[in-house]
Design a protein around this motif. Sequence first.
Motif, PDB file in Angstrom:
ATOM      1  N   THR A  65     129.226 -63.595   1.110  1.00 31.21           N
ATOM      2  CA  THR A  65     129.294 -62.528   0.285  1.00 31.21           C
ATOM      3  C   THR A  65     129.254 -61.325   1.193  1.00 31.21           C
ATOM      4  OG1 THR A  65     127.844 -63.866  -1.505  1.00 31.21           O
ATOM      5  CG2 THR A  65     128.012 -61.340  -1.748  1.00 31.21           C
ATOM      6  N   ASN A  66     130.321 -60.456   0.937  1.00 29.96           N
ATOM      7  CA  ASN A  66     130.470 -59.279   1.765  1.00 29.96           C
ATOM      8  C   ASN A  66     130.030 -57.958   0.751  1.00 29.96           C
ATOM      9  OD1 ASN A  66     131.702 -60.424   4.080  1.00 29.96           O
ATOM     10  ND2 ASN A  66     133.656 -60.484   3.002  1.00 29.96           N
ATOM     11  N   TYR A  67     129.477 -57.124   1.291  1.00 28.86           N
ATOM     12  CA  TYR A  67     129.025 -55.883   0.525  1.00 28.86           C
ATOM     13  C   TYR A  67     130.207 -54.757   0.832  1.00 28.86           C
ATOM     14  CZ  TYR A  67     127.022 -53.584   4.686  1.00 28.86           C
ATOM     15  OH  TYR A  67     126.601 -53.085   5.692  1.00 28.86           O
ATOM     16  N   TYR A  68     130.293 -53.561   0.234  1.00 23.67           N
ATOM     17  CA  TYR A  68     131.279 -52.459   0.528  1.00 23.67           C
ATOM     18  C   TYR A  68     130.405 -51.426   0.254  1.00 23.67           C
ATOM     19  CZ  TYR A  68     134.774 -56.162   0.171  1.00 23.67           C
ATOM     20  OH  TYR A  68     135.518 -57.240   0.716  1.00 23.67           O
ATOM     21  N   ALA A  69     130.538 -50.485   1.249  1.00 16.86           N
ATOM     22  CA  ALA A  69     129.993 -49.183   0.884  1.00 16.86           C
ATOM     23  C   ALA A  69     130.708 -47.964   1.488  1.00 16.86           C
ATOM     24  CB  ALA A  69     128.570 -49.145   1.856  1.00 16.86           C
ATOM     25  N   ILE A  70     130.674 -46.917   0.703  1.00 13.97           N
ATOM     26  CA  ILE A  70     131.526 -45.873   0.895  1.00 13.97           C
ATOM     27  C   ILE A  70     131.098 -45.284   2.368  1.00 13.97           C
ATOM     28  CG2 ILE A  70     130.169 -44.160  -0.445  1.00 13.97           C
ATOM     29  CD1 ILE A  70     133.841 -44.296  -0.778  1.00 13.97           C
ATOM     30  N   THR A  71     132.049 -44.609   2.940  1.00 20.98           N
ATOM     31  CA  THR A  71     131.792 -43.977   4.356  1.00 20.98           C
ATOM     32  C   THR A  71     131.587 -42.310   3.926  1.00 20.98           C
ATOM     33  OG1 THR A  71     134.169 -43.794   4.987  1.00 20.98           O
ATOM     34  CG2 THR A  71     133.142 -45.642   5.723  1.00 20.98           C
ATOM     35  N   ASP A  72     131.338 -41.722   5.050  1.00 24.00           N
ATOM     36  CA  ASP A  72     131.324 -40.093   4.912  1.00 24.00           C
ATOM     37  C   ASP A  72     132.654 -39.782   4.674  1.00 24.00           C
ATOM     38  OD1 ASP A  72     128.637 -40.083   5.231  1.00 24.00           O
ATOM     39  OD2 ASP A  72     128.733 -39.600   7.489  1.00 24.00           O
ATOM     40  N   GLU A  73     133.603 -40.279   5.284  1.00 23.87           N
ATOM     41  CA  GLU A  73     135.235 -39.908   5.168  1.00 23.87           C
ATOM     42  C   GLU A  73     135.611 -40.253   3.754  1.00 23.87           C
ATOM     43  OE1 GLU A  73     139.476 -40.899   7.144  1.00 23.87           O
ATOM     44  OE2 GLU A  73     137.667 -41.429   8.207  1.00 23.87           O
ATOM     45  N   GLY A  74     135.084 -41.337   3.324  1.00 27.04           N
ATOM     46  CA  GLY A  74     135.426 -41.675   1.755  1.00 27.04           C
ATOM     47  C   GLY A  74     135.000 -40.804   0.951  1.00 27.04           C
ATOM     48  N   GLU A  75     133.611 -40.451   1.103  1.00 22.98           N
ATOM     49  CA  GLU A  75     133.019 -39.578  -0.028  1.00 22.98           C
ATOM     50  C   GLU A  75     133.757 -38.121   0.155  1.00 22.98           C
ATOM     51  OE1 GLU A  75     128.789 -39.028   1.053  1.00 22.98           O
ATOM     52  OE2 GLU A  75     128.278 -40.979   0.105  1.00 22.98           O
ATOM     53  N   GLU A  76     134.088 -37.697   1.533  1.00 26.05           N
ATOM     54  CA  GLU A  76     134.740 -36.230   1.613  1.00 26.05           C
ATOM     55  C   GLU A  76     136.157 -36.387   0.883  1.00 26.05           C
ATOM     56  OE1 GLU A  76     136.735 -34.005   5.256  1.00 26.05           O
ATOM     57  OE2 GLU A  76     134.639 -34.803   5.663  1.00 26.05           O
ATOM     58  N   LEU A  77     136.745 -37.544   1.042  1.00 28.65           N
ATOM     59  CA  LEU A  77     138.078 -37.812   0.280  1.00 28.65           C
ATOM     60  C   LEU A  77     137.982 -37.501  -1.318  1.00 28.65           C
ATOM     61  CD1 LEU A  77     141.084 -38.436   1.297  1.00 28.65           C
ATOM     62  CD2 LEU A  77     140.804 -40.661   0.748  1.00 28.65           C
ATOM     63  N   ILE A  78     136.928 -38.114  -1.710  1.00 26.08           N
ATOM     64  CA  ILE A  78     136.395 -38.100  -3.445  1.00 26.08           C
ATOM     65  C   ILE A  78     136.250 -36.794  -3.625  1.00 26.08           C
ATOM     66  CG2 ILE A  78     135.036 -38.729  -5.089  1.00 26.08           C
ATOM     67  CD1 ILE A  78     134.831 -41.506  -3.650  1.00 26.08           C
ATOM     68  N   GLU A  79     135.489 -36.005  -2.883  1.00 26.05           N
ATOM     69  CA  GLU A  79     134.834 -34.566  -2.898  1.00 26.05           C
ATOM     70  C   GLU A  79     136.304 -33.958  -3.187  1.00 26.05           C
ATOM     71  OE1 GLU A  79     132.241 -31.871  -0.659  1.00 26.05           O
ATOM     72  OE2 GLU A  79     131.208 -33.761  -1.101  1.00 26.05           O
ATOM     73  N   ASP A  80     137.110 -34.113  -2.114  1.00 27.70           N
ATOM     74  CA  ASP A  80     138.502 -33.309  -1.853  1.00 27.70           C
ATOM     75  C   ASP A  80     139.177 -33.304  -3.117  1.00 27.70           C
ATOM     76  OD1 ASP A  80     137.544 -32.178   0.246  1.00 27.70           O
ATOM     77  OD2 ASP A  80     138.965 -33.516   1.608  1.00 27.70           O
ATOM     78  N   ARG A  81     139.527 -34.737  -3.629  1.00 28.69           N
ATOM     79  CA  ARG A  81     139.968 -35.040  -4.875  1.00 28.69           C
ATOM     80  C   ARG A  81     139.624 -34.288  -6.017  1.00 28.69           C
ATOM     81  NH1 ARG A  81     144.713 -37.565  -6.594  1.00 28.69           N
ATOM     82  NH2 ARG A  81     144.379 -37.821  -8.839  1.00 28.69           N
ATOM     83  N   ARG A  82     138.281 -34.434  -6.297  1.00 26.88           N
ATOM     84  CA  ARG A  82     137.593 -33.601  -7.318  1.00 26.88           C
ATOM     85  C   ARG A  82     137.751 -32.231  -7.396  1.00 26.88           C
ATOM     86  NH1 ARG A  82     132.319 -36.829  -9.303  1.00 26.88           N
ATOM     87  NH2 ARG A  82     132.781 -35.457 -10.848  1.00 26.88           N
ATOM     88  N   GLU A  83     137.911 -31.377  -6.389  1.00 23.95           N
ATOM     89  CA  GLU A  83     137.958 -30.187  -6.129  1.00 23.95           C
ATOM     90  C   GLU A  83     139.578 -30.013  -6.474  1.00 23.95           C
ATOM     91  OE1 GLU A  83     137.059 -28.619  -2.418  1.00 23.95           O
ATOM     92  OE2 GLU A  83     134.826 -29.258  -2.596  1.00 23.95           O
ATOM     93  N   TRP A  84     140.423 -30.651  -6.226  1.00 24.86           N
ATOM     94  CA  TRP A  84     141.748 -30.432  -6.396  1.00 24.86           C
ATOM     95  C   TRP A  84     142.099 -30.615  -8.029  1.00 24.86           C
ATOM     96  CZ3 TRP A  84     145.619 -33.920  -8.450  1.00 24.86           C
ATOM     97  CH2 TRP A  84     146.886 -33.574  -8.591  1.00 24.86           C
TER      98      TRP A  84
END
Length: 91
Positions: A65-84
């Motif tokens: 079983t693998n896990y997945y975790a958002i990176t800082d870059e991923g969080e920043e991308l989501i934040e930029d998308r939400r602002e847009w």
Amino acid sequence: MDDLTGFQRDLLYVIAGAEQPSGQDVKEEVEQYYSDAINHGRLYPNLDTVVNKELVEKGELDRRTNYYAITDEGEELIEDRREWEEQYMDF
């Protein structure tokens, strides 16, 4: 985020909203949203894409079983998308 598919973007949101979900956890959450079964042939190549773009980190929970975790870059991308998105939302 302009080089991600909508499905890949949805994977980012699901992973960001969970604490190190497994691939199966991500699959179940996305299936609820899409109201349709997501097969492994669709899920895992798209998870690999967001991992390869360093938006998500992949680790091992156990040998199967693998896990997945958002990176800082991923969080920043989501934040930029939400602002847009917010600039177009007037309600």
